[in-house]
Design an enzyme around this catalytic site. Structure first.
Site, short mmCIF file in Angstrom:
data_model
loop_
_atom_site.label_atom_id
_atom_site.label_comp_id
_atom_site.label_asym_id
_atom_site.label_seq_id
_atom_site.Cartn_x
_atom_site.Cartn_y
_atom_site.Cartn_z
N CYS A 1 15.64 2.08 -3.01
CA CYS A 1 14.35 1.45 -2.72
C CYS A 1 14.48 -0.07 -2.69
CB CYS A 1 13.31 1.84 -3.78
SG CYS A 1 13.14 3.60 -4.00
N GLU B 1 6.04 4.60 -7.05
CA GLU B 1 6.92 3.58 -6.50
C GLU B 1 7.40 4.11 -5.16
OE1 GLU B 1 10.26 1.89 -5.18
OE2 GLU B 1 11.01 3.12 -6.82
N LYS C 1 -5.33 9.57 -1.28
CA LYS C 1 -6.57 9.95 -0.60
C LYS C 1 -6.97 11.39 -0.94
CE LYS C 1 -5.56 6.90 3.32
NZ LYS C 1 -5.08 6.85 4.73
#
Length: 549
Positions: free
Chosen positions: A332, A298, A280
């Site tokens: 992750c 990622e 953003k």
């Protein structure tokens, strides 16, 4: 003046770095133990910024705490000031032309040499830094800091060589068409995580091998291993301004970089929340940039194992333990949610409890421990808080559920049994040694399909997942239902452990841009292609035959 190109070179054949076992009394174990002991005797290390290859100390330091002994620091890293960061950006942008013009074979040679230094001269030092600083045991450090980082560099060079060979397949008579893969205009910001030393190296390597220049913002919790990685790249011959090493306050450094006119790309691994915010912020700055920055990231996962009634239960349990508890669940890709058929749950639970009881938790410097400390206090508090929330939501702790931060940040491997497949620990990322199990009623009609649909719609993430079944038809069915649920999908294998050159890694949805590190795909993102058409003839008339009357 451009260098002459007198041949089209082929790189040496590459293969995955062989992983060493570190068996008792082996030479490798003795060498690693010696490296750890030497490092412990020298800490804390003083880590400077590296600007144009020169060490710069600002006096304002951030500690890298030993997660297994939090009263001691592995290192203290000097934070880059705004003035120093501005200089780093300016120097890197100035250096880009010379780096872009360096012949491809010479760029390749630098990183192939770096891979050999990682796998050889610096192997045990890098592993020791990863064990002490990031809390990995020897095996986890081996597959990360030694094998995977060497693989990233070697296979990356191979993939770029192949990428450059992708050329237009057709040329009309009298013309020659060709494509060149230019670097981006400006600098790439690499924001790297604590949990993999190899990811830190790869996030700057991937843009750099394409001719880009980088600002490297390392994680404060991995800064020493990242510093050693940067040192290795310089020793391998990397021009000093190509990658600038700038530890410091993450929000301040990142903001100054993305507010700069020459910002050309972000290479990020970290939290979903931060990645969305950066996206953003970059969007708000579009009018100041020369072009549209490349955003490659990622982030998190809420990774699953799904078991069919035909699955091998014991093997499935062992895979769950490895996937959920290796490196304390701080991958992750780590397993977080399990779906087990009711008809197999009694056997599954019995084996799971028996095996988890065998796990010891302790310092990574003590070889017997399968589980070590979590990375730091914020992680410790989040993980233990999530376990508490899971209990408050009606979950039953069937193993673990205890913790101790008196010396290190230790959380016992924990399994929560829930009756609510959308409870808090089934939906929110934890990033710790916590698995939540939901038992589905496989006697119910359509249970397999319904469970697949449940998995697909429960979380915002889509990173990794695994399905276990001896029935090929049911594997196919699950694979189709779960096509968009995981970027890395495993059949009868755990959901962690992607290998460079074998399983390109990355997920979609909230898990990232799925650009697949460890494959050719990632390198496209840091290139801006130019199509070139050369005409060998001449044009005598502007009119075409269709214009004749």
């Amino acid at each position: 003046m451009a260098n002459a190109q007198l041949a089209s070179f082929k790189i040496p054949v590459v293969d995955n770095e062989p992983m060493r076992a570190y068996a008792m009394e082996s030479g490798d174990r003795k060498n690693l133990q010696a490296a750890v002991a030497k490092m412990e005797s020298q800490l804390p290390f003083d880590i400077p910024c590296i600007i144009d290859g020169q060490e710069v100390r600002t006096g304002n330091t951030l500690p890298q705490v030993l997660p297994h002994d939090h009263k001691r620091n592995l290192a203290n890293a000097h934070s880059a000031t705004p003035e120093l960061l501005a200089k780093a950006i300016e120097s890197s942008v100035k250096a880009q032309k010379a780096w872009e013009d360096m012949p491809w074979a010479d760029k390749a040679a630098i990183f192939l040499k770096a891979a050999d230094l990682i796998a050889g001269k610096y192997r045990f030092e890098l592993m020791a830094a990863t064990m002490l600083g990031q809390g990995k045991n020897a095996w986890q450090a081996e597959i990360d800091a030694a094998a995977e980082m060497a693989d990233f560099f070697r296979f990356g060079v191979k993939y770029v060589e192949e990428l450059f060979q992708i050329q237009p397949p057709r040329n009309t008579p009298g013309t020659w068409n060709r494509t060149e893969y230019r670097p981006l205009e400006g600098f790439v910001l690499a924001v790297t995580p604590f949990n993999f030393t190899a990811i830190g190296g790869n996030l700057v390597f991937a843009p750099a091998i394409m001719g880009n220049v980088c600002i490297w913002k390392p994680s404060p919790a991995a800064v020493y291993a990242n510093f050693l990685t940067h040192k290795i790249m310089l020793e391998a011959g990397l021009p000093p301004s190509v990658i600038q090493f700038t530890p410091g306050n993450p929000p301040e450094i990142v903001k100054q970089c993305i507010d700069h006119r020459d910002f050309a790309g972000l290479h990020f691994t970290g939290s979903t929340h931060i990645f969305k915010k950066l996206w953003k912020d970059i969007a708000q700055n579009l009018d100041i940039y020369k072009g549209y920055p490349r955003i490659v990231g990622e982030t998190g996962g809420k990774n699953f194992h799904l078991y069919h009634p035909s699955a091998d239960v014991k093997s499935g349990v062992m895979q769950a333990i490895r996937a959920g508890f290796e490196y304390q669940g701080q991958k992750c890709s780590a397993l977080s949610r399990c779906y087990v058929p009711k008809s197999k749950w009694t056997e599954f639970e019995r084996i799971l409890k028996e095996e988890v009881k065998k796990i010891t938790v302790g310092p990574p410097t003590e070889w017997q421990h399968f589980v070590g400390p979590v990375i730091g206090r914020p992680a410790f508090e989040k993980i233990t808080g999530m376990i508490t929330k899971g209990k408050e939501a009606g979950g039953e702790i069937i193993t673990g559920g205890t913790w101790d931060d008196s010396k290190g940040f230790y959380v016992q491997p924990t399994v929560i049994l829930t009756k609510d497949p959308k409870s808090v620990t089934m939906t929110e990322e934890i990033f710790g040694p916590v698995i939540t199990v939901y038992v589905y009623d496989d006697a119910e009609e359509g249970a397999w399909e319904k469970t697949c649909q449940l998995i697909d719609t429960t979380t915002e993430y889509a990173l990794t997942g695994a399905v276990f079944s001896a029935d090929r038809t049911e594997l196919i069915k699950a694979s189709n239902y779960l096509r968009n649920s995981a970027g890395n999908f495993y059949l009868n294998d755990k959901c962690t452990g992607a290998v460079v050159g074998q399983q390109p890694f990355g997920g979609a949805r909230a898990s990232g841009t799925n650009d697949k590190s460890g494959s050719m795909s990632i390198f496209y993102r840091f290139a801006s292609a130019r199509s070139i058409k050369e005409n060998f003839g001449s044009v005598e008339d502007f009119a075409y035959p269709s214009n004749s009357v």
